[in-house]
Design a protein around this motif. Structure first.
Motif, mmCIF file in Angstrom:
data_model
loop_
_atom_site.group_PDB
_atom_site.id
_atom_site.type_symbol
_atom_site.label_atom_id
_atom_site.label_comp_id
_atom_site.label_asym_id
_atom_site.label_seq_id
_atom_site.Cartn_x
_atom_site.Cartn_y
_atom_site.Cartn_z
ATOM 1 N N LEU A 90 0.855 -1.189 0.000
ATOM 2 C CA LEU A 90 0.000 0.000 0.000
ATOM 3 C C LEU A 90 0.888 1.235 0.000
ATOM 4 O O LEU A 90 1.750 1.397 0.878
ATOM 5 N N LEU A 91 0.704 2.092 -1.004
ATOM 6 C CA LEU A 91 1.488 3.319 -1.109
ATOM 7 C C LEU A 91 0.739 4.459 -0.426
ATOM 8 O O LEU A 91 -0.416 4.722 -0.736
ATOM 9 N N ILE A 92 1.411 5.141 0.493
ATOM 10 C CA ILE A 92 0.777 6.185 1.295
ATOM 11 C C ILE A 92 1.424 7.534 0.990
ATOM 12 O O ILE A 92 2.645 7.694 1.123
ATOM 13 N N GLY A 93 0.604 8.499 0.583
ATOM 14 C CA GLY A 93 1.080 9.858 0.399
ATOM 15 C C GLY A 93 0.965 10.655 1.687
ATOM 16 O O GLY A 93 0.420 10.197 2.689
ATOM 17 N N PRO A 119 10.336 5.430 1.639
ATOM 18 C CA PRO A 119 10.472 5.456 0.171
ATOM 19 C C PRO A 119 11.731 4.733 -0.316
ATOM 20 O O PRO A 119 11.712 4.090 -1.370
ATOM 21 N N GLU A 120 12.804 4.821 0.462
ATOM 22 C CA GLU A 120 14.026 4.124 0.072
ATOM 23 C C GLU A 120 13.823 2.607 0.114
ATOM 24 O O GLU A 120 14.290 1.884 -0.777
ATOM 25 N N ASP A 121 13.114 2.143 1.146
ATOM 26 C CA ASP A 121 12.813 0.710 1.233
ATOM 27 C C ASP A 121 11.969 0.253 0.050
ATOM 28 O O ASP A 121 12.202 -0.822 -0.525
ATOM 29 N N ILE A 122 10.971 1.072 -0.294
ATOM 30 C CA ILE A 122 10.096 0.720 -1.414
ATOM 31 C C ILE A 122 10.898 0.648 -2.706
ATOM 32 O O ILE A 122 10.710 -0.244 -3.536
ATOM 33 N N GLY A 123 11.818 1.604 -2.888
ATOM 34 C CA GLY A 123 12.634 1.624 -4.090
ATOM 35 C C GLY A 123 13.466 0.367 -4.254
ATOM 36 O O GLY A 123 13.674 -0.114 -5.372
ATOM 37 N N ALA A 135 5.010 8.908 0.614
ATOM 38 C CA ALA A 135 5.683 9.215 1.875
ATOM 39 C C ALA A 135 6.117 7.954 2.611
ATOM 40 O O ALA A 135 7.091 7.979 3.371
ATOM 41 N N ARG A 136 5.384 6.865 2.421
ATOM 42 C CA ARG A 136 5.709 5.615 3.087
ATOM 43 C C ARG A 136 4.952 4.491 2.401
ATOM 44 O O ARG A 136 4.064 4.722 1.574
#
Length: 388
Positions: A90-93, A119-123, A135-136
């Motif tokens: 789930l992408l959270i702004g 965001p770094e983890d998601i990348g 944002a997370r």
């Protein structure tokens, strides 16, 4: 067949689940009637995402049970349902940061393993994603997706030895009462005497209710998905939900991705009896726009078609489940509002307990038909719409 111990009207995930668990409990002869083919409308066109990110306690508890059931599908759902635990992201702004935190804490309180990603983890986890405005992320590593048609077929086939008798291609035409008690279900093939009728008719549940003088408040929305073929070397993705751009996607086998519009949903009114199952060009463009913004590498992906189906939506976007006061032997089970596939099996399991006069492990009373009259609709941290 002239008699049955229960008749379930509707052969989607909800009807199949109710019939399966009634039969499994030894209720007797359970007839499942479906006017078309099993899983032929909303269920068969479901993205079939199995995830737990909900803020409402009962929905979260049901989703937790659903995840367990799909993880143990051979034992609990009748066979291999094609469940693939590829993770749910789930992408959270920034605008939804507080809501995301609430969901994260709620899932952890219910004993679910979830990860809070920067965001770094998601990348690192999903490098295909452009993270503008993110944002997370919330990652559910155990979640994923299943095969909706296979799930229904398994539920039905596995329960045949216990007394389930499916009747595909047979339309229900009425429910007969004697006083305030169900005594029969009428169908195109004649009358079936029974004391238990379950209304799991999906988009046509309101029509079934009207046979008993019940007026359900339901809306129907045309819901569309498309398929794309990822380019060579694209790599793997989890299920992705993006509330900011309002779309979701998941892999569909090894060579395609299914994509649809996500929460918050705009209702596209449709007549259940006249729903065009094709994907129109305007809807295709509305789905592709956020997809290509979030995943630029798919902008040149090959389009593989798509389809449209139907959401049956209640006033609070949660199912209507349970007995109707004043009508003995009648039970409602419809209005998935986009959550129906994953919630169908655990609700069916609990409803079977209710019908058998037992106390279910998960209390279904918050879904009772009279909650709107009682002024107790279900709410969600996500606000209005298909958010859970």
């Amino acid at each position: 067949m002239k008699t049955a111990d229960a008749v379930v009207i509707g052969g989607g995930i909800m009807g199949a689940s109710a019939a399966h668990f009634l039969a499994r409990k030894g209720f007797g002869r359970v007839v499942l009637i479906e006017r078309g083919r099993l899983a032929g409308v909303s269920t068969g066109h479901s993205a079939a995402i199995v995830r737990t990110y909900y803020s409402n306690p009962i929905t979260l508890e049901l989703a937790k049970r659903a995840l367990h059931m799909f993880e143990h599908d051979r034992a609990l759902l009748g066979g291999d349902c094609g469940f693939r635990p590829i993770g749910f992201l789930l992408l959270i702004g920034e605008r939804l940061r507080a809501t995301g935190e609430h969901i994260l804490e709620s899932e952890r309180r219910h004993g679910l393993h979830v990860e809070d990603l920067s965001p770094e983890d998601i990348g690192e986890f999903a490098p295909q994603l452009s993270l503008d405005g993110v944002a997370r992320g919330i990652l559910e590593p155990r979640s994923g997706y299943a095969d909706p048609t296979r799930t229904v077929e398994n539920l039905v086939a596995a329960a045949r030895p216990w007394g389930l008798e499916p009747r595909a291609g047979v339309a229900a035409t009425g429910v007969r009462l004697r006083g305030d008690r169900v005594v029969a279900v009428e169908s195109e093939q004649g009358m079936i005497e029974t004391n238990v009728a379950v209304n799991a008719a999906g988009p046509w549940a309101g029509r079934v209710g009207s046979w008993l003088g019940l007026g359900y408040s339901l809306r129907w929305s045309r819901e569309s998905d498309l398929f794309v073929e990822p380019p060579a070397g694209f790599g793997d993705l989890p299920v992705v939900s993006d509330p900011g751009l309002r779309f979701y996607l998941r892999p569909c086998g090894e060579d395609r991705i299914i994509v649809g519009l996500g929460a918050p949903k705009d209702i596209e009114p449709v007549d259940p009896d006249d729903c065009d199952s094709g994907l129109d060009p305007g809807t295709r463009e509305r789905i592709e726009r956020p997809l290509f913004e979030r995943i630029p590498a798919l902008a040149n992906a090959r389009h593989l078609g798509g389809y449209a189906s139907i959401y049956t939506i209640t006033d609070d976007w949660h199912p209507i489940v349970g007995p109707e006061p004043g009508i003995e032997g009648y039970y409602a089970f419809f209005g998935g509002s986009g959550h129906g596939f994953k919630l169908g099996p655990p609700i069916g399991e609990a409803l079977a307990d209710v019908i058998c006069g037992e106390t279910p492990a998960i209390d279904l009373s918050p879904f009772r038909p009279g909650r709107f009259i009682d002024g107790e609709p279900l709410t969600s941290a996500w606000g209005e719409g298909n958010r859970g």
